[in-house]
Design a protein around this motif. Sequence first.
Motif, PDB file in Angstrom:
ATOM      1  N   LEU A  38       0.822  -1.220   0.000  1.00 27.49           N
ATOM      2  CA  LEU A  38       0.000   0.000   0.000  1.00 27.49           C
ATOM      3  C   LEU A  38       0.853   1.266   0.000  1.00 27.49           C
ATOM      4  O   LEU A  38       0.325   2.373  -0.006  1.00 27.49           O
ATOM      5  CB  LEU A  38      -0.927   0.009   1.222  1.00 27.49           C
ATOM      6  N   GLY A  39       2.183   1.095   0.052  1.00 24.06           N
ATOM      7  CA  GLY A  39       3.084   2.242   0.023  1.00 24.06           C
ATOM      8  C   GLY A  39       3.458   2.786   1.388  1.00 24.06           C
ATOM      9  O   GLY A  39       4.089   3.846   1.483  1.00 24.06           O
ATOM     10  N   VAL A  40       3.083   2.072   2.463  1.00 26.97           N
ATOM     11  CA  VAL A  40       3.405   2.541   3.817  1.00 26.97           C
ATOM     12  C   VAL A  40       4.863   2.197   4.141  1.00 26.97           C
ATOM     13  O   VAL A  40       5.290   1.060   3.942  1.00 26.97           O
ATOM     14  CB  VAL A  40       2.478   1.876   4.860  1.00 26.97           C
ATOM     15  N   PRO A  41       5.649   3.182   4.629  1.00 26.91           N
ATOM     16  CA  PRO A  41       7.056   2.904   4.955  1.00 26.91           C
ATOM     17  C   PRO A  41       7.207   1.802   6.009  1.00 26.91           C
ATOM     18  O   PRO A  41       6.408   1.726   6.956  1.00 26.91           O
ATOM     19  CB  PRO A  41       7.562   4.249   5.498  1.00 26.91           C
ATOM     20  N   ARG A  42       8.231   0.972   5.819  1.00 25.16           N
ATOM     21  CA  ARG A  42       8.537  -0.087   6.769  1.00 25.16           C
ATOM     22  C   ARG A  42      10.015  -0.004   7.159  1.00 25.16           C
ATOM     23  O   ARG A  42      10.867   0.136   6.289  1.00 25.16           O
ATOM     24  CB  ARG A  42       8.212  -1.463   6.170  1.00 25.16           C
ATOM     25  N   PRO A 288       8.541   4.971  12.636  1.00 27.79           N
ATOM     26  CA  PRO A 288       9.764   5.661  12.214  1.00 27.79           C
ATOM     27  C   PRO A 288      10.782   5.673  13.349  1.00 27.79           C
ATOM     28  O   PRO A 288      10.405   5.603  14.527  1.00 27.79           O
ATOM     29  CB  PRO A 288       9.274   7.085  11.899  1.00 27.79           C
ATOM     30  N   PRO A 289      12.072   5.711  13.023  1.00 28.00           N
ATOM     31  CA  PRO A 289      13.101   5.750  14.067  1.00 28.00           C
ATOM     32  C   PRO A 289      12.801   6.811  15.121  1.00 28.00           C
ATOM     33  O   PRO A 289      12.406   7.929  14.803  1.00 28.00           O
ATOM     34  CB  PRO A 289      14.374   6.088  13.281  1.00 28.00           C
ATOM     35  N   GLY A 290      12.947   6.427  16.379  1.00 30.09           N
ATOM     36  CA  GLY A 290      12.648   7.325  17.488  1.00 30.09           C
ATOM     37  C   GLY A 290      11.252   7.161  18.031  1.00 30.09           C
ATOM     38  O   GLY A 290      10.915   7.759  19.062  1.00 30.09           O
ATOM     39  N   THR A 291      10.414   6.384  17.351  1.00 31.52           N
ATOM     40  CA  THR A 291       9.046   6.153  17.832  1.00 31.52           C
ATOM     41  C   THR A 291       8.855   4.663  18.102  1.00 31.52           C
ATOM     42  O   THR A 291       9.656   3.830  17.703  1.00 31.52           O
ATOM     43  CB  THR A 291       8.000   6.636  16.816  1.00 31.52           C
ATOM     44  N   SER A 292       7.755   4.341  18.773  1.00 26.18           N
ATOM     45  CA  SER A 292       7.505   2.958  19.179  1.00 26.18           C
ATOM     46  C   SER A 292       6.024   2.618  19.085  1.00 26.18           C
ATOM     47  O   SER A 292       5.175   3.510  19.032  1.00 26.18           O
ATOM     48  CB  SER A 292       7.967   2.733  20.632  1.00 26.18           C
ATOM     49  N   ALA A 293       5.730   1.332  19.075  1.00 25.16           N
ATOM     50  CA  ALA A 293       4.353   0.843  19.197  1.00 25.16           C
ATOM     51  C   ALA A 293       4.387  -0.435  20.027  1.00 25.16           C
ATOM     52  O   ALA A 293       4.754  -1.494  19.531  1.00 25.16           O
ATOM     53  CB  ALA A 293       3.735   0.595  17.828  1.00 25.16           C
TER      54      ALA A 293
END
Length: 327
Positions: A38-42, A288-293
């Motif tokens: 779908l084009g979402v960055p991974r 993205p780098p610096g974030t979490s889930a």
Amino acid sequence: MMATTSGPVHASTAKPMFTFGVIADVQYADILDGRSFLGVPRYYRHSISVLQRAVSAWNKQGNIKFSINFGDIVDGFCPKDKSLWAVQKVVDEFDKFDGPTYHMFGNHCLYNLPRSKLVALLKMPTDSDRAYYEFSPCPEYRFVVLDAYDFSTLGWPRDHPVTAAATKFLEEKNPNTDKNSPEGLVGVDRRFVMFNGAVGKEQLSWLSDVLQDASERRQNVILCSHLPMDPGAASPVGLMWNYDEVMAIVRRYNCVKACFAGHDHRGGHTVDSHGVHHRTLEAALECPPGTSAFGHIEAYPDKLLLVGSDGMDDTEMCFQSPARPLL
């Protein structure tokens, strides 16, 4: 697509019965960043940093009794000669948590290694190669971990009867040459793609027995699966093939309070017509780098409280009282 929160979370003044950590879709690979179809960055290399922060946070909190990983421990793009190394690398990070971690298969796990090898690597508490099991952290609660790829084209040997039966099933349900494509399929029929799977007949019978026993014991049951089981909590293309069969069994009893899943990386939450909460967890891979889930869930007699990190939404899941029989 769907609501991912249930409104503001209300802090409880009571002490939870227990607390457990949750994370989904780490999909680690030692490769350059990419994008979904779908084009979402991974962020393949960064995802293990999300897991490391999760484990650190859980250990620091001090009251996390166990953690649950909702599948897809490594990514399908992981070079196959590095599959075993990558899985072990992620398992080693989970092992740094000060408690047990309960794992389940995702489709990306099965792209990399056969299910028989994964059961051992993920230390699944079973007495066979089967990947479904249950456990009870306290008398009032019971967790049921499903194998959503019990009936699928993934992970079984090519000459296995399940592979043949699942291949035939997909041929009947999906006319596309590419069985990973839902093109032309409408509504929830879009779930009939190769990267999904189903709960097999033997597992369905086992599930019914477990829920009957839990109902007699008046336990709250939490159902865990890599694949979501309600269209309100996930895109149709991400649903379990036979979610309707599983939920038909769930609805025979009043004990299941919530169904948690991964797979649909955007996450979601809904409450079905029988009062069961369905919470699909946001993916570690797409942070993205610096974030979490990741998050932790506090369990109370009458609700679950998900407290998420920045990429995982907080969610309060209050239980509905069982319907009283008509006089």
